[in-house]
Write an enzyme that holds these catalytic residues in place. Structure first.
Site, PDB file in Angstrom:
ATOM      1  NE  ARG A   1      -3.007  -0.205   3.144  1.00  0.00           N
ATOM      2  CZ  ARG A   1      -4.215  -0.763   3.013  1.00  0.00           C
ATOM      3  NH1 ARG A   1      -5.166  -0.099   2.399  1.00  0.00           N
ATOM      4  NH2 ARG A   1      -4.457  -1.943   3.532  1.00  0.00           N
TER       5      ARG A   1
ATOM      6  CB  CYS B   1     -28.150  -5.397  -8.192  1.00  0.00           C
ATOM      7  SG  CYS B   1     -28.510  -4.723  -9.803  1.00  0.00           S
TER       8      CYS B   1
HETATM    9  N1  LLP Z   1       3.060  -9.228   3.149  1.00  0.00           N
HETATM   10  C1  LLP Z   1       2.037 -10.063   3.417  1.00  0.00           C
HETATM   11  C2  LLP Z   1       2.337 -11.432   3.844  1.00  0.00           C
HETATM   12  C3  LLP Z   1       0.714  -9.604   3.302  1.00  0.00           C
HETATM   13  O1  LLP Z   1      -0.291 -10.441   3.590  1.00  0.00           O
HETATM   14  C4  LLP Z   1       0.462  -8.270   2.881  1.00  0.00           C
HETATM   15  C5  LLP Z   1      -0.905  -7.786   2.741  1.00  0.00           C
HETATM   16  C6  LLP Z   1       1.559  -7.441   2.594  1.00  0.00           C
HETATM   17  C7  LLP Z   1       2.846  -7.962   2.746  1.00  0.00           C
HETATM   18  C8  LLP Z   1       1.401  -6.021   2.132  1.00  0.00           C
HETATM   19  O2  LLP Z   1       0.815  -5.225   3.096  1.00  0.00           O
HETATM   20  P1  LLP Z   1       0.664  -3.633   2.858  1.00  0.00           P
HETATM   21  O3  LLP Z   1       2.053  -3.038   2.872  1.00  0.00           O
HETATM   22  O4  LLP Z   1       0.021  -3.425   1.545  1.00  0.00           O
HETATM   23  O5  LLP Z   1      -0.172  -3.195   3.985  1.00  0.00           O
HETATM   24  N2  LLP Z   1      -7.255  -5.568   0.772  1.00  0.00           N
HETATM   25  C9  LLP Z   1      -6.908  -4.880   1.997  1.00  0.00           C
HETATM   26  C10 LLP Z   1      -5.482  -5.104   2.400  1.00  0.00           C
HETATM   27  C11 LLP Z   1      -5.116  -6.570   2.512  1.00  0.00           C
HETATM   28  C12 LLP Z   1      -3.689  -6.779   2.884  1.00  0.00           C
HETATM   29  C13 LLP Z   1      -3.325  -8.213   2.724  1.00  0.00           C
HETATM   30  N3  LLP Z   1      -1.956  -8.490   2.989  1.00  0.00           N
HETATM   31  C14 LLP Z   1      -7.232  -3.404   1.839  1.00  0.00           C
HETATM   32  O6  LLP Z   1      -7.707  -3.005   0.786  1.00  0.00           O
HETATM   33  O7  LLP Z   1      -7.094  -2.626   2.782  1.00  0.00           O
END
Ligand code: LLP
Length: 420
Positions: free
Chosen positions: A276, A343
């Site tokens: 992110r 929907c």
């Molecule tokens: N590493 C692992 C093992 C993960 O499961 C994830 C994210 C990341 C790295 C990356 O995390 P980040 O830096 O992006 O926070 N769909 C959700 C977020 C799901 C995150 C899943 N795992 C949302 O839209 O907020």
């Protein structure tokens, strides 16, 4: 920030106006800023200069080939969770030696492909997975490099759906069990222990939980060393949050300065898996208002992007900033629910937004680059949106909008004889 307001409230992404981009590529459409993407990644690199590191972009956040290509060219590694993501990274020119493979359900087919390609490390999430990986590596006559993903039981203080480091979570191996697993791994002929890993959650806006998890990892790392198991790297996962509304996450450099403090005097490579914080604010979702509709209690702006294009508000009640692209600042404002065509009552991009909106207006959702297109679907038989990369005053179509034929590709009608 790459979106600038002009007097007339026209919005720009780098050198191109959103109005022109929407005319050229139609809506709904994801637009990415090349400059923002690069500068986010470089912020990680700069902050870590002076300490051995590997920054593995979490492909799940945005797996568009062009995005992966930009990052690969900057030297990024990649955190993958499927063989599909692996193939994308390879097409985009990613270096196999910089790939870590996370995920709790790796299949033997996925393991085989990753072993043949020669990835850097498998993040192991269960004892059974460890044994299967050893077997697959044995069949291939290869050594499988592993780290154990431990669950440090730390509360990341974020949305429950994206908390992964608590005891109740399906992810990782209880940190108290991890030592045993390392000793079992050491006895397996086709396993090579290279590291330790954790990922406690996503959209984390405070440094403390991540540091607490790191401290737990370091204690275990030192204990293992005293038992003759030396680790090459410590992988802290991803999780750094971004500002959607009024959250105040630490900057990339402030976050990494705190992390590096824990590493002073240590020799392990620091591995990170950010998603992110690298791609969210580089992406915008552009949508057009189809209709306005109101009743006694609500004003609805019905737009052409739905929950199939951007699921975050429906799934996590996530608040995402939505701005009018061509709004007249002097017009009176009203509270609008900005809803999509799907929907479902959960199909909204934003609720109770005080804005001036007319039918035909363009709206821009900010920080939509992470978990936006990547979580999109064909629900309601809606073709998925186009994706465009803007670099300076040039725009490149990096994913075509799906067409109607794409929607039924791979489906077959039944033969006549079985139909009544
Ligand atoms: N590493 C692992 C093992 C993960 O499961 C994830 C994210 C990341 C790295 C990356 O995390 P980040 O830096 O992006 O926070 N769909 C959700 C977020 C799901 C995150 C899943 N795992 C949302 O839209 O907020």
């Amino acid at each position: 920030m790459s979106v600038m307001s002009e007097e007339k409230q026209r919005l720009w992404i780098e050198g191109l106006s959103i109005t022109e981009l929407a005319e050229r590529y139609s809506t709904p459409c994801y637009i990415y800023s090349h400059a923002t993407l690069e500068s986010n990644f470089i912020a990680y690199q700069e902050a870590l200069r002076g300490h051995k590191h590997l920054i593995c972009f979490a492909v799940k956040a945005n797996s568009n080939l062009a995005i992966l290509q930009v990052l690969a060219r900057l030297g990024a590694g990649f955190d993958i969770v499927s063989v599909g993501e692996l193939e994308r990274v390879l097409i985009a020119g990613g270096d196999p030696k910089k790939i870590v493979f996370s995920g709790i359900a790796k299949t033997s087919v996925e393991m085989r492909r990753a072993l043949e390609i020669g990835i850097y490390c498998f993040n192991i999430e269960s004892e059974e997975e460890l044994f299967l990986l050893n077997q697959v590596a044995l069949d291939l006559g290869l050594l499988a490099p592993i780290s154990v993903r431990v669950n440090p039981d730390v509360d990341p203080v974020t949305h429950p759906y994206i908390s992964t480091g608590l005891k109740e979570s399906k992810f990782g191996i209880d940190i108290r069990e991890a030592e045993k697993i390392y000793h079992k791994a050491k006895k397996l002929k086709n396993i090579e222990i290279v590291g330790i890993d954790c990922h406690i959650g996503s959209q984390i806006t405070e440094i403390q939980p991540i540091i607490q998890a790191l401290e737990h990892l370091i204690v275990l790392c030192d204990k293992l060393k005293s038992q003759g198991i030396c680790l090459e790297h410590i992988d802290l996962g991803g999780g750094l949050g971004v500002r959607y509304e009024n959250e105040q996450p630490p900057s990339i450099s402030a976050f990494l300065n705190s992390v590096l403090k824990c590493f002073s005097g240590r020799n392990e490579t620091l591995v990170l898996e950010p998603g992110r914080s690298i791609i969210a604010d580089a992406g915008y979702l552009i949508t057009r208002v189809q209709y306005l509709k109101n009743n006694d209690v609500k004003n609805f702006a019905i737009v052409d992007a739905g929950m199939n294009d951007m699921l975050r508000p429906a799934l996590y009640q996530a608040w995402m900033d939505i701005q009018s692209v061509n709004c007249d600042v002097n017009k009176p404002k009203k509270y609008f629910d900005i809803v999509g065509p799907v929907c479902e009552s959960s199909d909204f991009l934003g609720l109770k937004r005080l804005m001036s909106i007319n039918a035909g207006d363009l709206l821009c959702m900010h920080s939509a680059g992470a978990y936006g297109f990547a979580m999109s679907s064909n629900y309601n038989s809606r073709p998925r949106a186009a994706e465009v990369m803007v670099s300076g005053d040039q725009a490149y179509l990096v994913r075509e909008r799906e067409n109607l034929a794409d929607l039924t590709r791979g489906e077959n009608l039944l033969p006549e004889q079985i139909l009544k």
